[in-house]
Design a protein around this motif. Structure first.
Motif, short mmCIF file in Angstrom:
data_model
loop_
_atom_site.label_atom_id
_atom_site.label_comp_id
_atom_site.label_asym_id
_atom_site.label_seq_id
_atom_site.Cartn_x
_atom_site.Cartn_y
_atom_site.Cartn_z
N GLY A 1 0.69 -1.19 0.07
CA GLY A 1 0.05 0.04 0.17
C GLY A 1 0.81 1.14 0.12
O GLY A 1 2.01 1.10 0.32
N LYS A 2 0.26 2.57 -0.20
CA LYS A 2 0.95 3.56 -0.15
C LYS A 2 1.55 3.87 1.22
O LYS A 2 2.50 5.06 1.15
N HIS A 3 1.14 3.23 2.19
CA HIS A 3 1.51 3.53 3.63
C HIS A 3 2.63 2.57 3.76
O HIS A 3 3.46 2.52 5.08
N THR A 4 3.07 1.77 2.93
CA THR A 4 4.28 0.82 2.93
C THR A 4 3.79 -0.35 3.42
O THR A 4 4.44 -1.54 3.22
N LEU A 5 2.73 -0.80 4.04
CA LEU A 5 2.08 -2.06 4.77
C LEU A 5 1.30 -2.69 3.60
O LEU A 5 1.22 -2.23 2.40
N LEU A 6 1.56 -4.01 3.85
CA LEU A 6 0.89 -5.14 2.92
C LEU A 6 -0.64 -4.82 2.91
O LEU A 6 -1.22 -4.91 3.99
N LEU A 7 -1.20 -4.99 1.79
CA LEU A 7 -2.80 -4.84 1.69
C LEU A 7 -3.25 -6.02 0.89
O LEU A 7 -2.67 -6.43 -0.09
N SER A 8 -4.62 -6.84 1.49
CA SER A 8 -5.14 -7.47 0.75
C SER A 8 -6.46 -7.37 0.67
O SER A 8 -7.03 -6.48 1.43
N ARG A 9 -6.97 -7.60 -0.51
CA ARG A 9 -8.53 -7.46 -0.72
C ARG A 9 -9.32 -8.21 -0.02
O ARG A 9 -10.42 -7.72 0.35
N SER B 1 -6.09 5.86 -6.95
CA SER B 1 -5.74 7.30 -6.83
C SER B 1 -5.79 7.80 -5.31
O SER B 1 -5.57 8.86 -5.00
N CYS B 2 -6.33 6.62 -4.47
CA CYS B 2 -6.53 6.84 -3.11
C CYS B 2 -5.44 7.40 -2.60
O CYS B 2 -4.43 6.70 -2.39
N SER B 3 -5.43 8.26 -1.48
CA SER B 3 -4.20 8.84 -0.86
C SER B 3 -4.46 8.87 0.39
O SER B 3 -3.80 9.85 1.41
N ALA B 4 -5.63 8.30 0.96
CA ALA B 4 -6.22 8.66 2.50
C ALA B 4 -5.15 8.20 3.65
O ALA B 4 -5.04 9.27 4.30
N CYS B 5 -4.28 7.25 3.36
CA CYS B 5 -3.21 7.12 4.16
C CYS B 5 -2.22 8.13 4.55
O CYS B 5 -1.59 8.56 5.43
N ILE B 6 -2.00 8.67 3.31
CA ILE B 6 -0.85 9.77 3.00
C ILE B 6 -1.36 11.05 3.83
O ILE B 6 -0.75 11.82 4.66
N ASP B 7 -2.84 11.43 3.24
CA ASP B 7 -3.34 12.65 3.82
C ASP B 7 -3.60 12.61 5.51
O ASP B 7 -3.32 13.79 6.02
#
Length: 356
Positions: free
Chosen positions: A151-159, A188-194
Motif C-alpha cells: 500500500g502507499k503506507h508501505t504496509l501490505l494490503l489484501s483485498r 488514486s486513493c491517498s487517504a493514508c498519506i493525507d
C-alpha cells in the motif's frame, strides 16, 4: 500446506523466490536518506535483507504466512470506535496489534509447528523461521508470494483482509512452486498519506520512520523531537491512523486465536492511571506483551507527552468545565509526582508536559 497452515491459525500461505535484487536500489536509497532513524541494525545489515540466501545459506524458497490479529470482540464500525478514542485526550491509546500477546512469540512457535508438519510429510529439510526478527524484507516477500500488494503506507494490503495482520516466513532449502503475485488496488486513493498526523509518508510507499509515531513511541530511545510531540496526541504506543482510514480495512478479519484478544488495562485506561504504574506494575501488566520491550522509562516518556497534549487540549470536550478541571488537576498531580524521576529522559518530558 494451506490446510496445515489454517489449522495453526494462519489465514494464508504463499511461496516466494529468493531473487530480490530489484528491491536493492530502493532499500539502499531509503537507508541513504536516513529514513531508518535510530534503527542502526537496518544499516548494519544493509542489502542482506534483500538477499535471503546470504542470510541463511542454502535457502532456495521462502514460505510466507499471514495471521489476522483483530480481537474476537471487534464489531462492525471498529475504525470509527478507534478514531473516537483520539477525541478523548485524557485516555491513552495503544495500537490495536499490541493489546494482546506478543505476536513474535505466537507466530514463531506456530511457524515451527508448520515446519515440523512439512518435515513429517517430505522428510527432514533445512529451514529457519522468522517474524519481524531478522534482516528480512517481509512485506516484499509477502507481496511476491501473493499475500497482497504494498500500500502507499508501505504496509501490505489484501483485498480479503485489509492490512490488520502479521507476517511470518520460513526460509527453506526446498525448491517449491512459487505463488502468483496479485495486482495493486490503491488507485488514486491517498487517504493514508493525507491522514498521517506527522506526514511521515513522504511519498507513495516511502516512509520516513523518523517522523512516524510508531517509530517514535516504540523504536526511538531518546527524547521525542519537540516539534513532533504535539502531533502525537494521546497515542502512547504505536499509531493506527493510516490503517484505520484505509478503505480496504473494512475487510479486515478477526483473529482465529485468543492470543490477540485485548488485555484488561490496555484499552480505555486514563493516562494518569497508566502513568502511575511502578516498574513492577509495568512488568506485571505487560508480561507476554510486545509493549514490555520498550521498558518502563520509555513508557513514562510516551505517557508524559500524551498528558502534556491532554492538558494543552483541555480534557474531554464532551464534558463540562467542572469535569475538565478535575481531569486537568489529576493530570497535573500525576506529572508532579514524577517531576524528580531518576531518569533524565522522563524528567525532561514531564517538564515539557507541565510547561503550559
Amino acid at each position: 500446506m494451506q490446510a496445515w497452515a489454517r489449522e495453526l491459525g494462519f489465514s494464508q500461505i504463499g511461496v516466494a523466490g529468493v531473487d530480490l535484487s530489484s528491491s536493492e536500489q530502493g532499500l539502499s536509497a531509503w537507508l541513504a536518506r536516513g529514513f531508518h532513524g535510530d534503527m542502526g541494525y537496518m544499516a548494519a545489515h544493509g542489502l542482506k535483507r534483500a538477499r535471503p540466501a546470504e542470510l541463511v545459506p542454502g535457502t532456495v524458497s521462502v514460505i510466507t504466512v499471514r495471521m489476522d490479529y483483530l480481537p474476537a470482540s471487534t464489531t462492525p464500525g471498529w475504525q470509527a470506535i478507534e478514531f473516537d478514542r483520539l477525541t478523548r485526550p485524557a485516555e491513552g491509546i495503544v495500537s490495536v496489534y499490541a493489546r494482546g500477546r506478543d505476536y513474535h512469540k505466537v507466530l514463531r512457535k506456530r511457524l515451527q509447528h508448520l515446519s515440523d508438519r512439512i518435515a513429517q510429510e517430505l522428510g527432514p529439510f533445512g529451514h529457519r523461521v522468522f517474524t519481524d526478527s531478522a534482516p528480512v524484507l517481509e512485506a516484499e516477500l509477502a507481496a511476491r508470494s501473493g499475500q497482497g500488494w504494498r500500500g502507499k503506507h508501505t504496509l501490505l494490503l489484501s483485498r480479503e483482509a485489509g492490512s490488520m495482520f502479521f507476517l511470518g516466513e520460513i526460509y527453506v532449502d526446498l525448491a517449491l512452486p512459487l505463488s502468483e503475485p496479485v495486482t495493486e488496488h490503491c488507485g488514486s486513493c491517498s487517504a493514508c498519506i493525507d491522514i498521517c498526523p506527522t506526514q511521515a509518508i513522504v511519498a507513495p510507499q516511502q516512509l520516513d520512520a523518523r517522523r512516524c509515531i510508531s517509530y517514535l513511541t516504540i523504536e526511538h530511545a531518546g527524547p521525542i523531537p519537540l516539534e513532533l510531540r504535539p502531533l502525537i496526541g494521546n497515542r502512547i504506543y504505536g499509531c493506527d491512523d493510516c490503517q484505520l482510514i484505509c478503505p480496504w480495512n473494512k475487510f479486515a478479519q478477526r483473529s482465529a486465536l485468543p492470543d490477540f484478544d485485548e488485555r484488561q488495562g490496555l484499552v480505555g485506561s486514563q493516562l494518569a492511571t497508566l502513568f502511575a504504574w511502578t516498574e513492577e506494575d509495568f512488568l506485571r501488566f505487560t508480561e507476554g506483551s510486545p509493549i514490555r520491550r520498550i521498558g518502563h522509562e520509555r513508557w513514562l516518556r510516551n505517557i508524559a507527552v500524551a498528558m502534556g497534549n491532554a492538558l494543552r487540549a483541555g480534557a474531554d470536550s464532551a464534558g463540562g468545565k467542572a469535569q475538565r478541571d478535575g481531569q486537568d488537576a489529576e493530570l497535573l498531580q500525576a506529572l508532579a509526582l514524577r517531576a524528580s524521576h531518576p531518569s533524565v529522559l522522563v524528567r525532561e518530558h514531564v517538564a515539557w508536559a507541565l510547561d503550559i
